[in-house]
Design an enzyme around this catalytic site. Structure first.
Site, PDB file in Angstrom:
ATOM      1  N   GLY A  91      -6.423 196.469 -14.887  1.00 46.98           N
ATOM      2  CA  GLY A  91      -6.098 197.675 -14.131  1.00 46.98           C
ATOM      3  C   GLY A  91      -4.881 198.384 -14.703  1.00 46.98           C
ATOM      4  NE  ARG A 119      -8.642 196.450  -9.564  1.00 49.34           N
ATOM      5  CZ  ARG A 119      -7.550 195.960 -10.142  1.00 49.34           C
ATOM      6  NH1 ARG A 119      -7.638 195.327 -11.296  1.00 49.34           N
ATOM      7  NH2 ARG A 119      -6.386 196.110  -9.565  1.00 49.34           N
ATOM      8  CG  ASP A 327       0.194 190.696  -8.950  1.00 45.81           C
ATOM      9  OD1 ASP A 327      -0.689 191.314  -8.313  1.00 45.81           O
ATOM     10  OD2 ASP A 327       0.758 191.170  -9.955  1.00 45.81           O
TER      11      ASP A 327
HETATM   12  C1  S3P Z   1       1.025 196.002 -11.742  1.00 47.41           C
HETATM   13  C2  S3P Z   1       1.137 196.470 -10.466  1.00 47.41           C
HETATM   14  C3  S3P Z   1       0.447 195.859  -9.321  1.00 47.41           C
HETATM   15  C4  S3P Z   1       0.002 194.444  -9.636  1.00 47.41           C
HETATM   16  C5  S3P Z   1      -0.681 194.341 -10.959  1.00 47.41           C
HETATM   17  C6  S3P Z   1       0.238 194.800 -12.076  1.00 47.41           C
HETATM   18  C7  S3P Z   1       1.735 196.706 -12.822  1.00 47.41           C
HETATM   19  O1  S3P Z   1      -0.696 196.631  -9.023  1.00 47.41           O
HETATM   20  O2  S3P Z   1      -0.845 193.962  -8.626  1.00 47.41           O
HETATM   21  O3  S3P Z   1      -1.056 192.996 -11.214  1.00 47.41           O
HETATM   22  O4  S3P Z   1       1.794 196.189 -13.955  1.00 47.41           O
HETATM   23  O5  S3P Z   1       2.225 197.812 -12.572  1.00 47.41           O
HETATM   24  P1  S3P Z   1      -0.643 197.952  -8.092  1.00 47.41           P
HETATM   25  O6  S3P Z   1       0.208 198.952  -8.773  1.00 47.41           O
HETATM   26  O7  S3P Z   1      -2.059 198.405  -7.984  1.00 47.41           O
HETATM   27  O8  S3P Z   1      -0.092 197.492  -6.785  1.00 47.41           O
END
Ligand code: S3P
Length: 441
Positions: A91, A119, A327
């Protein structure tokens, strides 16, 4: 993967470089003028996806283990990719790169595996379209077809959800926009690695905190377009990876663990506070700063009874704390089964749209192990203490579920089997191997 119970865990180790910081290091080094040496780069598959996408965008990258050299092309030097950019399971790769691609004068496509393509991406499509990019998707899901615009229009964007990925996406786009791009974050601070790294690179970023009654908001503003020189980066150890070993140590009496050079950034290390709230024996030592990130040694001993710090109170995690340990929540749920009075997690609806529906996955696996769990739309309530039973479990193609339930299997009675546990390598390829060096049976 079959996992036998453990008596305790003992040892000293360094966990690999932080995944979140490594994504940002790769991307910001690619946009810098000159060569960046990145040390202790994450070994995760996710960060390999980020580097592979950058190579497709014309960035020279040399990698030898955890040392990476990035030949920055500047903010205007990326090239149109010949094919779709595959973000794999990541993501962060997709949402951060989308911010960069929105500001290019070429079209590109971001795609990923089944999980990533399911997602929500509307959260980044919306601000990037307000900035003038055009993004085609099917119902706000990847693949994302991005028609960039150079320069982007600067905007003020109030984030509807607390997400570091969205914040970072808009700030990266802000580097390529004309004028002042401002991001407003409510609902609690999220990880600030992008802001710290921009500062390390000498990119001016205005930050402020506004308090109105009970409501607190964080403001970040960048004046684009910006160009900046390369500067070497060192990546701290990943506290989200370390947390699995810490949890095992906390729950197994006689355990002793020393984790060196772990990232202790305040917006990431609330897990330590959560452990402390449960009376766990956790000590922080040798704290220092590396590239503006706080780093130190964590020492953990097992054996303390896990119970609320304040007698008579129940353990509830909720509110503005949640984004700062998002996380770690599946693993904290496992720890919750060993806490006197159990543990309740609320305000964590975001868990439903991670690599898996982490609330459903955690509830289902905990129940298979004999725990009493109540499921909420935005969290769960775990009764404790409960002796867990070895069981047949599922990783739900989610690295953090695989690792959280490996730890659960260590404290259970009887052997467990986890289907698909190899997906741990999405964030922590060395997890099982390192765990074996620590476990005593
Ligand atoms: C992350 C932000 C979080 C986290 C993901 C990594 C990042 O997600 O859960 O594992 O690297 O900015 P969200 O920004 O969707 O909360």
């Amino acid at each position: 993967m079959k996992i036998k119970p453990a008596r305790r865990v003992r040892g000293r180790l360094r966990v690999p470089g932080d995944k979140s910081v490594s994504h940002r290091a790769g991307i910001l080094a690619a946009l810098a003028e000159g060569v960046t040496r990145i040390e202790n780069f994450s070994t995760s598959q996710d960060c390999a996806s980020t580097l592979a996408c950058l190579v497709q965008l014309g960035v020279g990258i040399e990698r030898e283990g955890t040392s990476v050299r990035v030949f920055g092309v500047g903010t205007e030097g990326l090239c149109a990719p010949a094919s779709a950019l595959d973000c794999g399971n990541s993501g962060s790769t997709m949402r951060l790169l989308a911010g960069v691609l929105a500001g290019q004068n070429f079209a590109s496509e971001l795609t990923g595996d089944d999980s990533l393509r399911s997602r929500p991406m509307k959260r980044i499509i919306e601000p990037l379209e307000l900035m003038g990019a055009r993004i085609r998707s099917e119902a706000g899901r990847a693949p994302l077809r991005i028609e960039g615009r150079r320069p982007l229009k600067a905007i003020t964007y109030r984030m509807p959800i607390a997400s570091a990925q969205v914040k970072s996406c808009v700030l990266l786009a802000g580097l390529l926009a004309q004028g002042r791009t401002e991001v407003i974050e409510e609902g609690g601070p999220t990880r600030d690695h992008t802001e710290l790294m921009l500062d390390w690179l000498g990119v001016p970023l205005e930050t402020s905190r506004v308090m109105k009654g009970d409501a607190v908001s964080e403001h970040f503003a960048i004046n684009g377009p910006v160009s900046y020189a390369a500067r070497d980066l060192f990546i701290p150890g990943d506290i989200s990876s370390a947390a699995f070993f810490m949890a095992a140590a906390i729950m197994l009496p006689g355990s002793e663990l020393e984790l060196k050079d772990v990232g202790l950034n305040q917006t990431r290390s609330q897990i330590l506070g959560a452990f402390a709230e449960l009376h766990a024996d956790v000590l922080i030592d040798e704290r220092h700063a590396v590239c503006h990130e706080s780093v130190g040694t964590i020492r953990v001993r097992g054996g303390n009874e896990l119970a609320p710090l304040r007698e008579g109170q129940s353990n509830v995690l909720r509110g503005s704390l949640i984004p700062q340990l998002i996380d770690e929540l599946p693993m904290l749920s496992v720890v919750g089964t060993q806490v006197r009075g159990g543990l309740t997690i609320k305000d964590a609806k975001e868990l439903r749209v991670k690599e898996s529906d982490r609330i459903a996955a955690t509830v289902s696996n905990l129940r298979r192990m004999g725990a009493a769990v109540e499921e909420y739309e935005d969290g769960l309530k775990i009764s404790g203490p409960t002796r867990l039973r070895g069981a047949s479990l599922d990783a739900y193609s989610d690295h953090r579920i695989a690792m959280a339930f490996t730890v659960a299997a260590l404290i259970a009675e009887g052997e467990s089997e986890i289907a698909g546990a190899e997906c741990a390598s999405v964030s922590f390829p060395e997890f099982f191997q390192l765990l074996e060096t620590l476990v005593e049976r």
